[in-house]
Motif scaffolding. Sequence first.
Motif, PDB file in Angstrom:
ATOM      1  N   GLU A 272       0.791  -0.849  -0.091  1.00 30.65           N
ATOM      2  CA  GLU A 272      -0.011   0.059  -0.168  1.00 30.65           C
ATOM      3  C   GLU A 272       1.268   0.945  -0.415  1.00 30.65           C
ATOM      4  N   GLU A 273       1.607   1.180   0.589  1.00 29.37           N
ATOM      5  CA  GLU A 273       2.896   2.409   0.995  1.00 29.37           C
ATOM      6  C   GLU A 273       3.323   2.949  -0.650  1.00 29.37           C
ATOM      7  N   GLU A 274       3.448   1.304  -0.759  1.00 26.21           N
ATOM      8  CA  GLU A 274       4.458   1.282  -2.299  1.00 26.21           C
ATOM      9  C   GLU A 274       3.743   2.286  -3.191  1.00 26.21           C
ATOM     10  N   ILE A 275       2.603   1.696  -3.530  1.00 27.35           N
ATOM     11  CA  ILE A 275       1.490   2.926  -4.564  1.00 27.35           C
ATOM     12  C   ILE A 275       0.906   3.632  -4.215  1.00 27.35           C
ATOM     13  N   LYS A 276       0.893   4.289  -2.631  1.00 26.64           N
ATOM     14  CA  LYS A 276       0.703   5.294  -2.771  1.00 26.64           C
ATOM     15  C   LYS A 276       1.488   6.398  -2.722  1.00 26.64           C
ATOM     16  N   ALA A 277       3.007   6.118  -2.325  1.00 28.49           N
ATOM     17  CA  ALA A 277       4.137   6.994  -3.644  1.00 28.49           C
ATOM     18  C   ALA A 277       4.117   7.206  -4.608  1.00 28.49           C
ATOM     19  N   LYS A 278       3.743   5.780  -5.779  1.00 32.28           N
ATOM     20  CA  LYS A 278       4.049   5.987  -6.883  1.00 32.28           C
ATOM     21  C   LYS A 278       2.519   7.034  -7.109  1.00 32.28           C
ATOM     22  N   ILE A 279       1.567   6.668  -6.917  1.00 34.10           N
ATOM     23  CA  ILE A 279       0.322   7.803  -7.356  1.00 34.10           C
ATOM     24  C   ILE A 279       0.625   9.356  -7.111  1.00 34.10           C
ATOM     25  N   GLN A 280       1.701   9.295  -5.845  1.00 35.82           N
ATOM     26  CA  GLN A 280       1.874  10.566  -5.397  1.00 35.82           C
ATOM     27  C   GLN A 280       2.550  11.268  -6.610  1.00 35.82           C
ATOM     28  N   ALA A 281       3.389  10.549  -6.886  1.00 38.60           N
ATOM     29  CA  ALA A 281       4.549  10.863  -7.743  1.00 38.60           C
ATOM     30  C   ALA A 281       3.528  11.191  -9.295  1.00 38.60           C
ATOM     31  N   ILE A 282       2.920  10.314  -9.797  1.00 41.64           N
ATOM     32  CA  ILE A 282       2.460  10.642 -10.508  1.00 41.64           C
ATOM     33  C   ILE A 282       1.485  12.053 -11.181  1.00 41.64           C
ATOM     34  N   THR A 283       0.872  11.638 -10.353  1.00 40.84           N
ATOM     35  CA  THR A 283      -0.496  13.333  -9.581  1.00 40.84           C
ATOM     36  C   THR A 283      -0.034  14.275  -9.388  1.00 40.84           C
TER      37      THR A 283
END
Length: 404
Positions: free
Chosen positions: A390-401
Amino acid sequence: WRLGAAGAWALGGVEAAAASGVLRGRTAVALGHLRVEDEGIVDTVAHVEAPNASSVMAMAEARKPIRIDRGSASQPKKSEMKRDSTGEGMVLRCGLTLKVHSGSSKNDRCPDSCPFFVQDRTDKDFCTFSCVMEQDCAKLHPGKQIGDRELGVCRSCIVDGCETCDESVLEDRCLKCQAGFLLKDGKCDFKYNGPWMNWVGGFLVVLLVLVVIWILDMQFRPCWNADALEASLANREQCKLRMKKDEEGERKPWPLTTNLLTTLVAGPGMILHFNFQAALIVWALFVGATWMCFAEFVDNDLWLLGTRRFGTPRNNCILVAWGYETQNRLMWTKVLFLWIVYIGSILMCFIYGVYQLRAFQNADYQNKTMKDFVAMIIGLPSVSGEKPVEEEIKAKIQAITEQE
């Protein structure tokens, strides 16, 4: 057929007044309705044998049941019938048994010399009544030996808990009581009535007093938790649905005049729910208005079917006969009414379904809802639960958006 007095003949209807002859032979040709005011025959249908007739035609249908004189040697003539003081009914003759029908008047009454209507049970016919004195009530209808002057009928005894009335007396006296009752002086007393009921009643009164004292005690107790009470009331106020902030930054409650069919107060589901309530109201108004149109423009008797009050046995016979004839006469209106309601309901269901879909789509397009803040991610590989996925996906989405 042979009529001993002069008669008047017509193809559509025949009326012979003061006929005194004898009717013989079999009926062959039906020429119409024959009204005979004579000794023994009144309001019947005659089927007259035509001279030199060689074939049999269909019999004419009687429009009203036959009135038969069983209690006297002659039928009453019009000169012997007179209207009562109100002018709404006729004063009938003593000892004359007449069969009532849908056209009979409920305002007819018996003369003072024999003031009670009683159903004639000495024959096999139904709804036949006669005017008798009280002592003659049981002769025509056993078990109805009491003359009720208020109702103007002969009736059985009226005793609470009575199973069998005492027919030997002309008063309300019981001969045998129902289970759970004891017979005492012609009355039925409750078998289990005794001092214990007073004790039970006293106990219930004491219990009621204790409940009232407890409620009053709760009302007048001092408040020891004022802080918790204020916090609870404040939380309840915050849970109430409120409008958006106004110019002063205050969120006021929704007014009572809010249209919940179109205003988004608590999500699209609230709008759809109140649309359903409105659809039910519209459907009910459609059904009621359809029936009112039938009653107003087809036949006003549709207003009365099923609403007339029952009463004495004679009035009940008139009511049942009228209801049966009227119901059959207007049966086509009920069938047509059901067809209209059935087809109208189907069409309204189609319209309602389309309207609900459009209402939901419109509310969803014009307002931001919870699903507008949800990101659907698909195509993720299978990952072990030991890693902080969950933390990895959250960080990836924050970086993209580029949003937190």
